[in-house]
Design a protein around this motif. Structure first.
Motif, mmCIF file in Angstrom:
data_model
loop_
_atom_site.group_PDB
_atom_site.id
_atom_site.type_symbol
_atom_site.label_atom_id
_atom_site.label_comp_id
_atom_site.label_asym_id
_atom_site.label_seq_id
_atom_site.Cartn_x
_atom_site.Cartn_y
_atom_site.Cartn_z
ATOM 1 N N HIS A 66 0.868 -1.210 -0.155
ATOM 2 C CA HIS A 66 0.062 0.032 0.078
ATOM 3 C C HIS A 66 0.719 1.266 0.146
ATOM 4 C CE1 HIS A 66 0.914 -0.512 4.276
ATOM 5 N NE2 HIS A 66 0.486 0.713 4.503
ATOM 6 N N LYS A 67 2.253 1.135 0.168
ATOM 7 C CA LYS A 67 2.910 2.431 0.297
ATOM 8 C C LYS A 67 4.272 1.933 -0.066
ATOM 9 C CE LYS A 67 3.935 2.144 5.180
ATOM 10 N NZ LYS A 67 3.776 2.788 6.623
ATOM 11 N N ASN A 68 5.247 2.952 -0.071
ATOM 12 C CA ASN A 68 6.604 3.048 -0.255
ATOM 13 C C ASN A 68 7.426 3.841 1.118
ATOM 14 O OD1 ASN A 68 5.873 4.542 -3.198
ATOM 15 N ND2 ASN A 68 6.252 2.084 -3.287
ATOM 16 N N VAL A 69 8.490 3.279 1.182
ATOM 17 C CA VAL A 69 9.298 3.994 2.289
ATOM 18 C C VAL A 69 10.672 4.195 2.127
ATOM 19 C CG1 VAL A 69 9.769 3.981 5.065
ATOM 20 C CG2 VAL A 69 7.744 3.116 4.180
ATOM 21 N N PHE A 70 11.092 5.292 2.162
ATOM 22 C CA PHE A 70 12.421 5.540 1.885
ATOM 23 C C PHE A 70 13.371 5.850 3.230
ATOM 24 C CE2 PHE A 70 10.211 6.451 -1.755
ATOM 25 C CZ PHE A 70 10.959 5.951 -2.813
ATOM 26 N N GLU A 98 -4.665 5.195 5.029
ATOM 27 C CA GLU A 98 -3.652 4.158 5.092
ATOM 28 C C GLU A 98 -4.484 2.814 5.591
ATOM 29 O OE1 GLU A 98 0.856 2.628 6.718
ATOM 30 O OE2 GLU A 98 0.021 4.707 7.303
ATOM 31 N N ALA A 99 -4.927 2.916 6.657
ATOM 32 C CA ALA A 99 -6.076 1.800 7.090
ATOM 33 C C ALA A 99 -6.795 1.082 6.087
ATOM 34 C CB ALA A 99 -6.524 2.095 8.305
ATOM 35 N N GLU A 100 -7.334 2.141 5.445
ATOM 36 C CA GLU A 100 -8.331 1.674 3.948
ATOM 37 C C GLU A 100 -7.376 0.945 3.229
ATOM 38 O OE1 GLU A 100 -11.637 4.034 1.521
ATOM 39 O OE2 GLU A 100 -9.919 4.864 1.700
ATOM 40 N N LYS A 101 -6.238 1.216 2.647
ATOM 41 C CA LYS A 101 -5.735 0.703 1.739
ATOM 42 C C LYS A 101 -5.307 -0.697 2.316
ATOM 43 C CE LYS A 101 -3.002 1.961 -2.302
ATOM 44 N NZ LYS A 101 -2.180 2.923 -2.793
ATOM 45 N N ILE A 102 -4.726 -0.690 3.524
ATOM 46 C CA ILE A 102 -4.182 -2.184 4.148
ATOM 47 C C ILE A 102 -5.267 -3.055 4.119
ATOM 48 C CG2 ILE A 102 -3.516 -2.989 6.382
ATOM 49 C CD1 ILE A 102 -1.971 -0.644 7.152
ATOM 50 N N GLU A 103 -6.499 -2.609 4.409
ATOM 51 C CA GLU A 103 -7.597 -3.424 4.353
ATOM 52 C C GLU A 103 -7.991 -3.901 2.915
ATOM 53 O OE1 GLU A 103 -10.950 -5.923 5.496
ATOM 54 O OE2 GLU A 103 -9.060 -5.383 6.624
ATOM 55 N N HIS A 104 -7.689 -3.193 2.167
ATOM 56 C CA HIS A 104 -7.933 -3.422 0.653
ATOM 57 C C HIS A 104 -6.997 -4.545 0.068
ATOM 58 C CE1 HIS A 104 -8.380 -2.529 -3.762
ATOM 59 N NE2 HIS A 104 -7.073 -2.587 -3.973
ATOM 60 N N TYR A 105 -5.622 -4.433 0.619
ATOM 61 C CA TYR A 105 -4.777 -5.538 0.144
ATOM 62 C C TYR A 105 -4.870 -6.845 1.016
ATOM 63 C CZ TYR A 105 -2.758 -2.421 -3.233
ATOM 64 O OH TYR A 105 -2.459 -1.654 -4.440
ATOM 65 N N LYS A 141 -7.692 -7.886 1.970
ATOM 66 C CA LYS A 141 -8.640 -8.554 1.037
ATOM 67 C C LYS A 141 -8.320 -9.400 -0.158
ATOM 68 C CE LYS A 141 -12.605 -6.168 2.602
ATOM 69 N NZ LYS A 141 -13.669 -5.061 2.536
ATOM 70 N N ILE A 142 -7.400 -8.717 -1.011
ATOM 71 C CA ILE A 142 -6.616 -9.089 -2.085
ATOM 72 C C ILE A 142 -6.016 -10.324 -1.964
ATOM 73 C CG2 ILE A 142 -5.140 -8.760 -3.896
ATOM 74 C CD1 ILE A 142 -6.274 -5.808 -4.088
ATOM 75 N N THR A 143 -5.195 -10.333 -0.806
ATOM 76 C CA THR A 143 -4.252 -11.681 -0.707
ATOM 77 C C THR A 143 -4.996 -12.688 -0.021
ATOM 78 O OG1 THR A 143 -3.666 -10.483 1.556
ATOM 79 C CG2 THR A 143 -2.165 -10.129 -0.498
ATOM 80 N N GLU A 144 -6.067 -12.458 0.781
ATOM 81 C CA GLU A 144 -7.041 -13.529 1.348
ATOM 82 C C GLU A 144 -7.716 -14.222 0.271
ATOM 83 O OE1 GLU A 144 -6.877 -14.704 4.552
ATOM 84 O OE2 GLU A 144 -4.938 -13.689 4.523
#
Length: 719
Positions: A81-85, A249-256, A258-261
């Motif tokens: 859901h995101k990138n971290v540098f 961020e929480a919304e997008k974490i939940e989105h992924y 569901k995709i991975t499940e």
């Protein structure tokens, strides 16, 4: 939630939602690159327009006078859901560390960039930071063909009512807003650059901040960028939403989550399972939803972030098995609509940019691809409405395919998926997929009620298969040929064919081709099979099940040798042996698994999976191990179809309201499960155990379709 770390070099990343694609390098910079739009394929895109060339941060630790520069990341972590540098050692002699996070919220035309500064010393640090963003409001590739041209320059001003900076293209309704969560000390707008001098007709904005950090103290600066390709009002509305403080961020974490499940795989090999899940995530990154030109799966990032006929044909088979029926329908609908608009004669387009332009109106096999893909979609979903909606154009598609068979030998002529100069003959992939298309069309006709038409094309499909197995088969080598053509046709292209082997790693390649051409010289002029390049497409008779068992066994055994397989999978060309793609490996894996050689198929997938994160963390590159598009759609086919359709044996048949269950598990997997497989109006959960050769499957089927077990199965099924 998964994450993958790496030390920073120069690979690229994407920060994505269906509207936004931010593409840069994992050192945190945005170098010019690209050959479709020269030097312009990176940066922040809101298809079909570009918004930003990039952004950079200059950091100064006034307590350590040596630190005064634009910062380069020395660590990178990729999340779904995101990138971290991470910036630490790269900052020089300062105890301050910096973390940059990028997030593209779901369903918004924008991105959030967050910098967190932490003082890890025991003294107060006097710091300053300058955030520089460079606009580049410009259109996608081929826009000129639609009469759309980049304006003379971008214009920018501060808007107090929006607490942000508004930019627009001088000549087009393309809009951008940039702002921060903290009021800057100073701002500058003009023609200046940071560490990279980028191309384009943009304008720069710098926002300057000064602050002190006590021992252990941290400070966050957050920046927002939103855009619109239609109105200033939409751009403003998006800007206000992205600054609202919602928990994106929480919304997008939940989105992924569901995709991975969905289609959850467990095989006792966590590395394999992790890569399988990341491929689902990568697929989601590639969805492109424009405001007015359509929504569909794109082919690859960074060079092909738009829509393709052949790429979609392969990708959607994996997408169906992963349960995203809407994405499949949207993609097929987009291909259908643009083919109607741009061709109108049944031909299916090859490539469509995100503003609806097409540089290639369709290779031969793509029309057959579409017909087969439409039927596969129906078999998984029982969406008869869409099938009927497309049926009138499919009839034209069949007519167009028949017209490409100019000598009436059952094989259409023209370029197939191997778009190599000179290979526009009767190609094996076009012939095979045409046979499959005739068969699918016959079933459509039967469903619609056109029984006589159904009978005609069912017979034509069988005759085409028979011709393939006769005329394309080379008994001496036990392989199918690349092409079918006359001596005269091939000799006209002699120089082109030999020239392509100039830099082949296999030193014998050129001599082999010269020998074949010499042997055929002076022979009768009737058409015959040519095994010249030994391209991966010679797998297609087995991939589709057209090859009879005896031929398939010979070919698949020969193909599973070092002549055709390298470190990361199947070579594109078994003669040159100089490149590997996920599609070549995937088609061979599907072919091997279809005929029961699951151990070979698993070995191929493991070779392909070994390239995971070789370039971008969390991705498998188009070209193995680490070049081409760093995210590629048809990798979904390569990974998912062998596993779901063949290892676990799930083959839905909506027309008959049954699900064929014919699993063929690799010996390596003693226990395995696949849960939440969406099929028709329900789901399947499958649990497998091999206990000293006794194979037991426990299946939960919540669909209304009947599960049909192979009559002479060597396994037990508990439903």
């Amino acid at each position: 939630m998964y994450s993958v770390k790496t030390k920073s070099t120069k690979p690229m990343y994407v920060c994505s939602n269906e509207r936004i694609k931010l593409i840069g390098t994992i050192d945190g910079y945005f170098p010019d690159f690209g050959h479709h739009l020269e030097k312009e394929m990176g940066g922040l895109w809101l298809h079909p327009i570009k918004l930003l060339d990039g952004f950079w941060l200059k950091f100064t630790d006034h307590t350590s006078s040596t630190v005064d520069s634009y910062i380069l990341s020395d660590g990178f972590e990729n999340f779904p859901h995101k990138n971290v540098f991470y910036y630490g050692n790269s900052l020089g002699h300062t105890p301050v560390t910096i973390k940059r996070t990028q997030l593209a919220p779901l369903n918004l035309n924008g991105i959030i960039i967050t910098y967190e500064f932490v003082n890890r010393s025991s003294t107060v640090r006097q710091l300053s930071a300058s955030f520089l963003a460079r606009t580049d409001l410009s259109p996608v590739w081929l826009s000129e063909e639609a009469g759309i041209y980049d304006g003379r320059a971008d214009e920018m001003e501060y808007l107090p009512e929006a607490s942000g900076y508004y930019a627009k293209d001088s000549d087009n309704p393309w809009h951008l807003m940039i702002g921060s969560n903290v009021k800057e000390d100073n701002s500058r707008i003009g023609q200046f650059f940071g560490p990279e001098i980028t191309s384009g007709r943009g304008i720069s904005l710098a926002l300057d901040y000064s602050f002190a950090l006590k021992e252990g103290e941290s400070k966050t600066l957050q920046f927002f960028a939103t855009g619109s390709d239609c109105s200033k009002e939409e751009c403003f509305e998006q800007f206000q939403r992205i600054r609202s403080g919602e928990d994106f961020e929480a919304e997008k974490i939940e989105h992924y989550r569901k995709i991975t499940e969905q289609a959850k795989l467990k095989v006792g090999d966590t590395d394999f399972e992790t890569v399988f899940d990341w491929i689902k995530i990568n697929t989601d990154w590639l969805i492109v939803d424009t405001s007015k030109y359509g929504r569909a799966i794109a082919a690859g990032i960074p060079e092909y972030p738009w829509w393709f006929g052949c790429d979609s044909f392969y990708t959607l088979q994996g997408v169906l098995a992963l349960g995203d029926f809407k994405l499949c329908r949207d993609t097929l609908s987009l291909l259908l609509n643009y083919s109607r608009q741009l061709n109108g004669n049944g031909r299916i387009v090859h490539e469509i940019t995100t503003n609806g332009c097409s540089p290639n109106l369709g290779n031969t096999q793509e029309t057959a691809h579409f017909i087969s893909a439409l039927w596969k979609y129906y078999e998984w979903t029982k969406d008869e409405d869409f099938l009927r909606e497309a049926y009138d154009y499919v009839k034209l598609s069949i007519k167009w395919l028949l017209e490409q068979d100019d000598d009436k030998d059952y094989f259409p002529t023209g370029y197939g998926i191997i778009e190599i100069a000179g290979l526009n003959m009767e190609m094996i992939d076009s012939a095979v997929y045409t046979a499959e298309a005739y068969e699918c069309y016959a079933k459509m006709c039967d469903l619609i009620g056109e029984k006589e038409e159904s009978k005609i094309f069912a017979e034509l499909a069988e005759k085409t298969k028979e011709a393939i197995n006769t005329k394309f088969w080379e008994e001496e080598t036990g392989l199918y040929c690349d092409a079918h053509a006359s001596n005269a046709a091939v000799n006209k292209k002699r120089d082109i064919i030999i020239g392509q082997l100039k830099e082949a790693k296999n030193s014998e390649a050129k001599e082999y081709v010269k020998r074949i051409l010499a042997e055929r010289e002076g022979q009768a002029e009737e058409e015959c099979g040519w095994l010249l390049n030994r391209n991966w497409i010679i797998n297609t008779p087995m991939e589709t099940g057209i090859a009879p068992k005896d031929k398939a066994e010979r070919a698949l055994k020969k193909l599973h040798t070092s002549q055709f397989i390298g470190t990361y999978g199947m070579y594109l060309d078994g003669l040159k042996q100089d490149a590997t793609m996920t599609i070549s490996t995937g088609v061979m894996a599907a072919a091997q698994a279809r005929y029961g050689y699951s151990d070979r198929a698993l070995e191929l997938l493991e070779r392909m999976f070994a390239s995971f994160s070789k370039s971008t963390p969390g991705s498998i590159s188009e070209m193995s191990p680490d070049y081409g598009c760093f995210v590629q759609a048809w990798t979904t086919y390569a990974a998912v179809v062998p596993v779901v359709n063949y290892f676990f044996g799930i083959q839905p048949h909506a027309y008959e309201n049954v699900i064929s269950f014919e699993p063929s598990m690799p010996e390596k997997w003693k226990k395995a499960s696949l849960e939440k497989i969406r099929v028709l109006d329900g789901e399947l959960d499958i649990f497998y155990e091999n206990n000293n050769g006794k194979k037991i499957f426990r299946v939960r089927n919540t669909s209304s379709a009947k599960l049909v077990i192979k009559e002479e199965a060597d396994y037990q099924v508990i439903d």
